[in-house]
Write an enzyme that holds these catalytic residues in place. Structure first.
Site, PDB file in Angstrom:
ATOM      1  CD  GLU A 117      -2.686   1.178   2.621  1.00  0.00           C
ATOM      2  OE1 GLU A 117      -3.600   1.371   2.580  1.00  0.00           O
ATOM      3  OE2 GLU A 117      -2.301   0.793   3.861  1.00  0.00           O
ATOM      4  CD  GLU A 209      -6.459   7.212   5.447  1.00  0.00           C
ATOM      5  OE1 GLU A 209      -6.562   6.534   6.248  1.00  0.00           O
ATOM      6  OE2 GLU A 209      -5.343   6.700   3.973  1.00  0.00           O
TER       7      GLU A 209
END
Length: 225
Positions: A117, A209
């Site tokens: 990620e 985010e």
């Protein structure tokens, strides 16, 4: 983001605005959160994930534009971009990013083989994620210094279920809300630092985010070469 488990909701994706049905009042009152989903919308790939802890709304708008508003509590991440990603892509982004607390605006994606990620953070709220990572030095890309780092998630959610995987970080120290990211500069820097950047790309998006924070973002993305 702690990870993403894909949920196929093609019918919702086609509408652009993802939300609970109007008749589901109980669930709306409980969470007021857009259901997790990913897919194609108006020529761009999008991904939206929330752990359900925040009141959050994700909306796909025309072309490469999306909008997110979120309240306190929980973890969420969403955005638009491409699938598959590339090591070297020129990504232009612009818009409004107004976080209150811990939040990132980043080029964000995953690879498999190895499962990784990664974040190229262009702006952040109250917490610089490179401060909690193994320090891999710095690199100059796109007119600014970025701090490089690596973290490891153990038994955490991912695109392939619960897994242990590395996270790669490149965090811009001169924050911005618009500009062009040459992703190749960052992947090359990670490679020089000894990280494996030869995985098979999954999606690559410009994501917003939030982590136990609140805020609003309306971002437009484009591949400019």
């Amino acid at each position: 983001m702690v990870g993403f488990t894909p949920v196929a909701l093609a019918a919702l994706a086609a509408t652009g605005a993802l939300a609970f049905p109007a008749g589901n009042a109980t669930e709306l009152e409980k969470r007021q959160t857009t259901p997790n989903s990913e897919g194609w919308h108006d020529g761009y790939y999008y991904s939206w994930w929330s752990d359900g802890g925040a009141q959050a709304t994700y909306t796909n708008l025309e072309g490469g534009t999306y909008e997110i508003s979120w309240g306190d509590g929980g973890n969420l991440v969403g955005g638009k971009g491409w699938n598959p990603g590339l090591n070297a892509r020129a990504i232009h982004f612009e818009g409004v990013y107004q976080p209150n607390g811990n939040s990132y605006l980043a080029v964000y994606g995953w690879t498999r083989n190895p499962l990784v990620e990664y974040y190229i953070v262009e702006n952040f709220g109250t917490y610089d994620p490179s401060s909690g990572a193994t320090d891999l030095g710095t690199v100059e890309c796109d007119g600014s210094i970025y701090r490089l780092g690596k973290t490891t998630r153990v038994n955490a959610p991912s695109i392939d279920g619960t897994q242990t995987f590395d996270q790669y970080w490149s965090v811009r120290q001169d924050k911005r809300t618009s500009g062009t990211v040459q992703t190749g500069c960052h992947f090359d820097a990670w490679a020089r630092a000894g990280l494996n950047v030869n995985g098979d790309h999954y999606y690559q998006i410009v994501a917003t985010e939030g982590y136990f924070s609140s805020g609003y973002a309306r971002i437009t993305v484009a591949d400019v070469g």
